[in-house]
Write an enzyme that holds these catalytic residues in place. Structure first.
Site, mmCIF file in Angstrom:
data_model
loop_
_atom_site.group_PDB
_atom_site.id
_atom_site.type_symbol
_atom_site.label_atom_id
_atom_site.label_comp_id
_atom_site.label_asym_id
_atom_site.label_seq_id
_atom_site.Cartn_x
_atom_site.Cartn_y
_atom_site.Cartn_z
ATOM 1 N N GLU A 66 0.831 -1.202 0.000
ATOM 2 C CA GLU A 66 0.000 0.000 0.000
ATOM 3 C C GLU A 66 0.868 1.255 0.000
ATOM 4 O OE1 GLU A 66 -3.731 1.694 2.613
ATOM 5 O OE2 GLU A 66 -1.878 1.207 3.690
ATOM 6 N N TRP A 88 -8.576 -1.910 0.147
ATOM 7 C CA TRP A 88 -9.311 -0.722 -0.281
ATOM 8 C C TRP A 88 -10.598 -1.072 -1.029
ATOM 9 C CZ3 TRP A 88 -9.117 4.401 0.621
ATOM 10 C CH2 TRP A 88 -8.003 4.892 1.308
ATOM 11 N N TYR A 130 -4.887 9.957 -0.716
ATOM 12 C CA TYR A 130 -3.498 9.931 -0.273
ATOM 13 C C TYR A 130 -2.432 10.217 -1.327
ATOM 14 C CZ TYR A 130 -5.416 7.895 4.005
ATOM 15 O OH TYR A 130 -6.120 7.688 5.162
ATOM 16 N N CYS A 191 -7.135 9.618 6.719
ATOM 17 C CA CYS A 191 -7.098 9.453 8.179
ATOM 18 C C CYS A 191 -5.697 9.794 8.678
ATOM 19 C CB CYS A 191 -7.483 8.033 8.558
ATOM 20 S SG CYS A 191 -9.189 7.616 8.120
ATOM 21 N N ARG A 211 -6.120 11.942 12.082
ATOM 22 C CA ARG A 211 -7.331 12.613 12.576
ATOM 23 C C ARG A 211 -8.330 11.621 13.152
ATOM 24 N NH1 ARG A 211 -11.771 11.559 9.497
ATOM 25 N NH2 ARG A 211 -11.280 10.590 7.512
ATOM 26 N N ASP A 214 -9.005 3.855 13.821
ATOM 27 C CA ASP A 214 -9.582 2.572 14.241
ATOM 28 C C ASP A 214 -8.439 1.771 14.869
ATOM 29 O OD1 ASP A 214 -10.361 -0.097 14.322
ATOM 30 O OD2 ASP A 214 -11.041 -0.180 12.241
#
Length: 309
Positions: A66, A88, A130, A191, A211, A214
């Site tokens: 990734e 994803w 991203y 995130c 921000r 999980d």
């Protein structure tokens, strides 16, 4: 003086604190979370150490693939699926089901994305997530007719590598993913949104601000990804890896992750995984997955829980 405390206890302590004291709330996914705000973990990456959890197996190969995908600037899940990485798929699959009304399974959807280029272009794109922001942040400028025209994209990653080499004392070594103007076009707003680098002597430190986190499923991945990016930046700039500082905003556990939390908190961390990087190519964009090796990693068994989309 006894043995120093295993760094993974920070993660387990955070998990326990959220589960026992977090504010219970309704979230975007409808699943519900227990949440705390403003958290921090610190890991020394010297000696090739890497924050891979040992109290459960973390699929670091998917996280590494990734990160390499981010560095290409791609916004399609197709290159990931071609390498067997499915992390994803949930978001475009949900979008396709809602738009088409077709009750398609995830494996069939992924097969179609891999085999059908046109289908992948229509349904496998995540929007400017991203990597697009990292290596091709869009710019606009006034044209001769007074209207805006598209300017050259900004490669933040390349610029930070250069600034670390030429101006190590700068306080502006930042890679930012939170492009306010394009959030509504992203499958998921970033995130892990802000990476800041800092040079102390011959050591490179990195602070990642996330921000939304999980803790059960995302954070183990994010820690490895950030550590890998920091190691690549260090290798490209001739610096030694220093400290990775992870900072969380809304740091949460999903209410349906209780079994995982209970099982993981019953385990104790052990061992010291190492991340080896076997080659330093000309640029940070030329690494291949085969350049990475994790050694001394003997995790305890896999713990699974549902992903909230």
């Amino acid at each position: 003086m006894g043995e120093p405390r295993h760094p993974e206890w920070q993660y387990l302590d955070l998990m326990r604190h959220i589960w026992e004291h977090g504010d219970e709330r309704v979230d975007r996914t409808g699943v519900g979370t227990r949440s705390v705000f403003g958290t921090m973990l610190r890991f020394d990456l010297g000696g090739n150490r890497v924050p891979l959890l040992t109290t459960k197996r973390v699929f670091w190969k998917a996280a590494a693939k990734e990160m390499l995908w981010f560095l290409t600037g791609s916004t399609s899940i197709r290159p990931l699926l071609q390498q067997g990485v499915t992390i994803w798929s949930d978001w475009p699959l949900k979008k396709y089901r809602e738009a088409s009304g077709e009750a398609i399974g995830q494996e069939e959807f992924e097969r179609r994305v891999v085999e059908d280029e046109a289908f992948a272009a229509r349904w496998g794109d995540l929007g400017p997530v991203y990597g697009k922001q990292w290596v091709d942040w869009p710019t606009y400028r006034y044209g001769p007719d007074g209207k805006y025209e598209k300017g050259p994209g900004i490669n933040q990653v390349a610029e930070v590598v250069e600034s670390l080499k030429t101006n190590p004392g700068s306080r502006r070594h930042i890679i930012e993913g939170w492009n306010v103007a394009e959030l509504d076009r992203m499958a998921l707003p970033p995130c892990h949104k802000t990476y800041q680098f800092h040079v102390a002597g011959d050591r490179l430190n990195c602070l990642l601000y996330q921000r939304s986190c999980d803790v059960a499923l995302g954070l183990p991945f994010n820690l490895f990804g950030a550590a890998l990016l920091m190691r690549l930046m260090a290798a490209q700039t001739g610096l030694e890896p220093g400290e990775l500082v992870w900072s969380g905003g809304d740091t949460h556990l999903y209410l349906n992750h209780g079994e995982l939390v209970k099982a993981q908190l019953a385990r104790e961390p052990a061992g010291e995984p190492r991340l080896l990087i076997h080659r330093v190519p000309d640029t940070i964009f030329d690494y291949r997955f085969e350049d990475f090796e994790v050694v001394d990693y003997q995790p305890q068994g896999v713990l699974r829980a549902p992903v909230a989309v």
